[in-house]
Scaffold this active site. Structure first.
Site, PDB file in Angstrom:
ATOM      1  N   SER A  25      -7.484   1.871  -3.771  1.00 36.43           N
ATOM      2  CA  SER A  25      -6.218   2.367  -3.221  1.00 36.43           C
ATOM      3  C   SER A  25      -5.339   2.986  -4.298  1.00 36.43           C
ATOM      4  O   SER A  25      -4.519   3.845  -4.008  1.00 36.43           O
ATOM      5  CB  SER A  25      -5.430   1.212  -2.610  1.00 36.43           C
ATOM      6  OG  SER A  25      -5.941   0.880  -1.361  1.00 36.43           O
ATOM      7  N   ASP A  71       1.074   4.096  -2.929  1.00 37.29           N
ATOM      8  CA  ASP A  71       0.658   5.474  -2.657  1.00 37.29           C
ATOM      9  C   ASP A  71       1.781   6.470  -2.947  1.00 37.29           C
ATOM     10  O   ASP A  71       1.531   7.561  -3.466  1.00 37.29           O
ATOM     11  CB  ASP A  71       0.200   5.608  -1.193  1.00 37.29           C
ATOM     12  CG  ASP A  71      -1.003   4.725  -0.887  1.00 37.29           C
ATOM     13  OD1 ASP A  71      -1.649   4.237  -1.844  1.00 37.29           O
ATOM     14  OD2 ASP A  71      -1.293   4.496   0.302  1.00 37.29           O
ATOM     15  N   GLU A 115       0.828  -1.206   0.000  1.00 38.90           N
ATOM     16  CA  GLU A 115       0.000   0.000   0.000  1.00 38.90           C
ATOM     17  C   GLU A 115       0.865   1.259   0.000  1.00 38.90           C
ATOM     18  O   GLU A 115       0.642   2.182  -0.784  1.00 38.90           O
ATOM     19  CB  GLU A 115      -0.921   0.001   1.221  1.00 38.90           C
ATOM     20  CG  GLU A 115      -1.853   1.186   1.290  1.00 38.90           C
ATOM     21  CD  GLU A 115      -2.835   1.227   0.132  1.00 38.90           C
ATOM     22  OE1 GLU A 115      -3.680   0.334   0.061  1.00 38.90           O
ATOM     23  OE2 GLU A 115      -2.748   2.141  -0.718  1.00 38.90           O
TER      24      GLU A 115
END
Ligand SMILES: *[C@@H]1O[C@H](CO)[C@@H](O)[C@H](O)[C@H]1NC(C)=O
Ligand SMILES: *[C@@H]1O[C@H](CO)[C@@H](O)[C@H](O)[C@H]1NC(C)=O
Ligand SMILES: *[C@@H]1O[C@H](CO)[C@@H](O)[C@H](O)[C@H]1NC(C)=O
Ligand SMILES: *[C@@H]1O[C@H](CO)[C@@H](O)[C@H](O)[C@H]1NC(C)=O
Ligand SMILES: *[C@@H]1O[C@H](CO)[C@@H](O)[C@H](O)[C@H]1NC(C)=O
Length: 573
Positions: free
Chosen positions: A492, A289, A285
Site C-alpha cells: 500500500s 495514500d 490507508e
C-alpha cells in the site's frame, strides 16, 4: 412415421407449457463459496437485488491492439492515445446485442438502465425470486465467519442460450467480496531520528523510518523538483470508508515537506462516497495514500476519489464503478493509484476479464493504472492456509502496473549503519491463473523461471501473467493519522510512491509538449536499466519460502525500484 411425429409434438407442447425448461446455458459457477464464507439461508424472496449485466463488447481485440500500439515505445503510434469517443466506439455492444438483451428483459417486465457511456453495462433491480427465475440461480445469504459480513450470492447462474454471444456476465453473482481486503497496517511506532522541521533526513532513513526526503534520496528524485503543468493530475482511490484528512496532511507536510505546506488534495465522490473531516475519521490507508502522493509528487494536482458503499459490495463493485466513472470523464487523471485488492480465486474469471478490459480502455486513453500487489507474500491474503500459491487481483491483469514492496536491510559496517533495499517479506507476487503472460514480460519472466529450476513446481501457473512489475519502499513509512505520527507497512505504501514518480515524469513530458506515459508496462520492461535491481529477500507463504528475489525481474520486486533520473532519460527527457 406417426409415432415419431406424435412424440415430437408432445415435446413441443411440453416446452411451450413449461418455461422453466427453456434452453439455458450455465454462464458462471463455483463449487463452494469463497474461503471464509458459509451458506446461512436462502435469500428472502422479496429482497431487491441490484444486478449489473455486461453486454458483449464489439471490438475488444482491436482495443487491446490499439492499447499496445500507443503504449509501446518505438511504435509509430506511441503516445497517440485514443479519445473517449474512439474507445467507446470500440467497446460499444452491437445493436443486435443490445436489442436481444433488452427484448428478453422487457418480456420479463424488467426495465434496464444504461450504466456506462459505451452502453456495455446495464443495471436492473429485481427481487430475489425474479432473479432466481431469470437466471436459474439460487441466491442465498453467505456469512463471512471471521468478520460477520453477510452477502447475497449464488453458486451458479445461467443465461438463455439465445443470449450466449450477447450477455457476458451478471454481477454480483459468483464473485465474493473480500472482508479482509488488504490495506496498510500500522507497524512498530515510527522511529523519528530527527527533529520535525529539520530537513536532514538521510540518517533517519537508516536508523528510523522512511520519509519523503528518504524516498527522494533512494530514488534519485531532485530535491527541488516542482510540477508546473496543471493539466496533469494524479487520482488516488478510496474505498471501504477510508477517509483522508486535510489537517493531517498539513501536519505531515509541516514535518516532512515544509516547502509544500498548504498544498491540498481535491475531492471527487461516487456511489455516495464521502470524506468527513473530523480528525477521528481519518483512515490509515487513505492518509498514507494522500500523504505519499501530495508529499512526493510535488506540485502535481492530486484528487482523492472516495467510492461509497452504494454499490453494496465493497471493493469489487467499487473497482467497476470507479473505472466506469473515470471512463465517463472527458479528462480522467493521467495516473490512478489504488492500494486495495483481492485474492484472484474470489473473483469469477469473466468479471476479472471485464475489469481488466476496462483498465485497457482507460490505458488506451493515456492513464497509467497502478495497484499494490498485496501483503500476504505468495499466499495472497495472509490469513489463509494454502498449498497452491494464491495470486491477487487485479495484479494478474496484464493492462495495469502491479507494485511490490521493499524494505531497508540495515547492517552495521564499522560504526556506520548502512541501509540497502531488499524484498519485503510480505510483498505479494506470482503468476495469474486467469490471465496468460503478455509478450512484454515474456523474456524477463523466462529468464527468472530458468534460474528458478524446479522450485515451487506445481504451486503456480508458470504460463500466467507474472507480477509485480516493479516495486518501491514499503516498510515503516511515517504518516500522520488523527494528529499522531505512526509507521506503516505494506505494498500500500509502494503504489502511491511509484505512481507519484510517474506523475512527476508526466509533468515533465507535458512541459515538453509530449504525451503522458499512459499504460506503463511495455515502457518499463523495455528499460530494465532504469531500475535498482533488488536481488535479496523472498515472499514466504503457504508453508514455503515463496519466491526468491534475484538478478533481473523476479516475482517479489518485479524489475526493481525506480531510478528517477534513468526513467526520465528513458522517457526521452
Ligand atoms: C418480505 O416478506 C416478508 C415475509 O413475507 C415480510 O415480512 C417483509 O415485510 C417483506 N419485506 C419487504 C421489504 O417487502
Ligand atoms: C497497430 O499497429 C499495427 C502496425 O504495427 C497496425 O497494423 C494495426 O492496425 C494497429 N492497430 C490498431 C488498432 O491501431
Ligand atoms: C538537524 O538534525 C541533525 C540530527 O539531529 C543535526 O545533526 C543537525 O545539526 C540539524 N540541522 C539543523 C540545521 O538544525
Ligand atoms: C541483509 O543484508 C545482509 C548483508 O548484506 C544479507 O546477508 C542478508 O541476506 C540481507 N537480508 C535480506 C532480508 O535481504
Ligand atoms: C541512476 O540513473 C542515472 C542515469 O542513468 C545513472 O547515471 C546513475 O548512476 C543511476 N544511479 C544509480 C545509483 O545507479
Amino acid at each position: 412415421m406417426v409415432p415419431t411425429l406424435f412424440v415430437l409434438s408432445t415435446l413441443l407442447a411440453l416446452a411451450a407449457a413449461t418455461p422453466v425448461a427453456r434452453d439455458m446455458l450455465v454462464r458462471e459457477s463455483r463449487l463452494r463459496p469463497a474461503t471464509g464464507f458459509v451458506w446461512t439461508a436462502s435469500a428472502p424472496a422479496n429482497t431487491t437485488l441490484n444486478l449489473r449485466l455486461a453486454l458483449a463488447q464489439s471490438n475488444t481485440a482491436t482495443l487491446v491492439d490499439a492499447l499496445y500500439n500507443v503504449s509501446t515505445p518505438g511504435h509509430p503510434s506511441y503516445g497517440q492515445h485514443l479519445s473517449k469517443e474512439e474507445v467507446e466506439q470500440l467497446v460499444a455492444p452491437s445493436p443486435q446485442t443490445v436489442n436481444a438483451v433488452t427484448a428478453w428483459l422487457q418480456q420479463a417486465g424488467v426495465t434496464a438502465t444504461n450504466a456506462t457511456p459505451a452502453g456495455d453495462w446495464l443495471s436492473i433491480s429485481v427481487p430475489v425470486s425474479q432473479a432466481n427465475d431469470l437466471f436459474d440461480a439460487d441466491f442465498a445469504v453467505y456469512t463471512h465467519a471471521e468478520s460477520g459480513q453477510q452477502t447475497i450470492r449464488t453458486m451458479r447462474y445461467s443465461v438463455p442460450l439465445s443470449l450466449e454471444s450477447h450477455l457476458d456476465l451478471v454481477y454480483p453473482t459468483t464473485s465474493f467480496p473480500s472482508p479482509t481486503l488488504k490495506k496498510a497496517q500500522f507497524t512498530s511506532p515510527f522511529a523519528l531520528k530527527h527533529d520535525a522541521g529539520n530537513n536532514s533526513f538521510t540518517a533517519g532513513c537508516v536508523q528510523g523510518g522512511i520519509t519523503p526526503a528518504c524516498i527522494y534520496d533512494l530514488y534519485n528524485i531532485p530535491a527541488n523538483i516542482r510540477a508546473t503543468q496543471k493539466s496533469n493530475s494524479l487520482g488516488v482511490s478510496g474505498f471501504i470508508e477510508q477517509f483522508a484528512n486535510q489537517g493531517d496532511l498539513q501536519t505531515f507536510l509541516g514535518a516532512f515537506r515544509p516547502d509544500l505546506q498548504g498544498d491540498q488534495f481535491a475531492l471527487q465522490t461516487l456511489d455516495g462516497g464521502q470524506n468527513p473531516q473530523q480528525a477521528s475519521k481519518a483512515g490509515i490507508e487513505a492518509s498514507l495514500d494522500i500523504q505519499y502522493t501530495v508529499g512526493i509528487a510535488a506540485g502535481v494536482p492530486v484528487t482523492f476519489i472516495s467510492v461509497g458503499e452504494q454499490n453494496q459490495d465493497g471493493a469489487l463493485g467499487g473497482f467497476l464503478d470507479i473505472i466506469n466513472f473515470l471512463l465517463s470523464e472527458q479528462n480522467p487523471p493521467q495516473v490512478l493509484t489504488t492500494s486495495y485488492g483481492e485474492d484472484e480465486p474470489d473473483i469469477s474469471p469473466a468479471l476479472a476479464n471485464n475489469l481488466c478490459n476496462a483498465f485497457a480502455q482507460l490505458g488506451a486513453r493515456g492513464t497509467s493504472i497502478l495497484f499494490s500487489s498485496g501483503d500476504g507474500g505468495v499466499a495472497g491474503s495472509s490469513s489463509q492456509s494454502c498449498s497452491k500459491f494464491v495470486p491477487t487481483f487485479p495484479s494478474g491483469c496484464p493492462f495495469m502496473t502491479s507494485v511490490g514492496a521493499t524494505a531497508l536491510n540495515v547492517t552495521q559496517q564499522g560504526n556506520q549503519l548502512i541501509g540497502t533495499e531488499s524484498a519485503a517479506d510480505f510483498s505479494s507476487g506470482g503468476f495469474s491463473n486467469v490471465f496468460a503472460a503478455p509478450s512484454y514480460q515474456a523474456s524477463a519472466v523466462q529468464t527468472y523461471l530458468s534460474g528458478l529450476g524446479g522450485a515451487n513446481k506445481g504451486r503456480f501457473n508458470a504460463a500466467g501473467r507474472a507480477f509485480p512489475d516493479v516495486s518501491a519502499i514499503g516498510h515503516d513509512l511515517g504518516i500522520v493519522v488523527d494528529g499522531q505520527l505512526q509507521g506503516v507497512d505494506g505494498t500500500s505504501c509502494s503504489a502511491p510512491v511509484f505512481a507519484s514518480m510517474v506523475a512527476l515524469l508526466n509533468d515533465a513530458l507535458a512541459g515538453a509538449g509530449k504525451a503522458p506515459l499512459g499504460f506503463l508496462n511495455p515502457f518499463l520492461y523495455a528499460n530494465p536499466g532504469a531500475f535498482f535491481d533488488i536481488t535479496t529477500g523472498d515472499n514466504p507463504g503457504c508453508g514455503t519460502k515463496g519466491f526468491p528475489a534475484s538478478e533481473g525481474w523476479d516475482p517479489v520486486t518485479g524489475l526493481g525500484t525506480p531510478n528517477f533520473t534513468a526513467l526520465k532519460a528513458a522517457a526521452g527527457l
